[in-house]
Design a protein around this motif. Structure first.
Motif: not given
Length: 151
Positions: A17-21, A92-95, A116-124
């Motif tokens: 998980f990244g900083p924006a979850h 995540l610390i660094t990417l 890729v960064l995917i939101g938990l509500d993203d259809q992908e």
């Protein structure tokens, strides 16, 4: 006892998980197959712990430095290869996409690996393999992300 059975493969994977979850995943693109998403991770090498393997795979596959947390999910896979897959929470610390390395990137025949960064509500998210992770992440992903961010 079954003779000639292949040894059980140990695979250490992460729910990163990244900083924006958001989930940090790999989009796999191979010739002749539909694209899909997978979590960073791979085989546990001799002498490695599950956590060491997970951290190494994150560096190799997505160029990430991470903090590995507790186990969130365990799966037994019987096809095409027998394996135990352990999914740990990770923060995540660094990417650094440019820091990716390993056999995935050295052999073009293996296809493309895109971070890729995917939101938990993203259809992908529906393209994630194994598919049984999708409802877990949809139902409990916010709680898992909060736990990962507290690591």
């Amino acid at each position: 006892m079954i003779m000639n059975a292949k040894p059980l493969r140990r695979s250490s994977r992460v729910l990163l998980f990244g900083p924006a979850h958001e989930l940090i995943l790999i989009r796999r693109i191979r010739s002749g197959r539909a694209p899909y998403l997978t979590t960073p991770g791979g085989g546990v090498e001799p002498g490695e712990t599950w956590d060491q393997a997970a951290a190494r795979e994150c560096r190799e596959e997505v160029g990430a430095e991470v903090i590995i947390g507790p186990t969130a999910y365990v799966a037994y896979v019987n096809t095409p290869r027998r394996a135990i897959q352990r999914y740990a929470l990770a923060k995540l610390i660094t990417l650094d996409d440019g820091a990716r390395h390993g056999p995935e990137f050295e052999n073009p025949a293996r296809g493309r690996y895109e971070t890729v960064l995917i939101g938990l509500d993203d259809q992908e998210l529906d393209l994630l393999r194994p598919a049984e992770l999708v409802p877990i992440l949809r139902d409990f992903g916010a709680d898992l992300a909060a736990q990962a961010s507290a690591l």
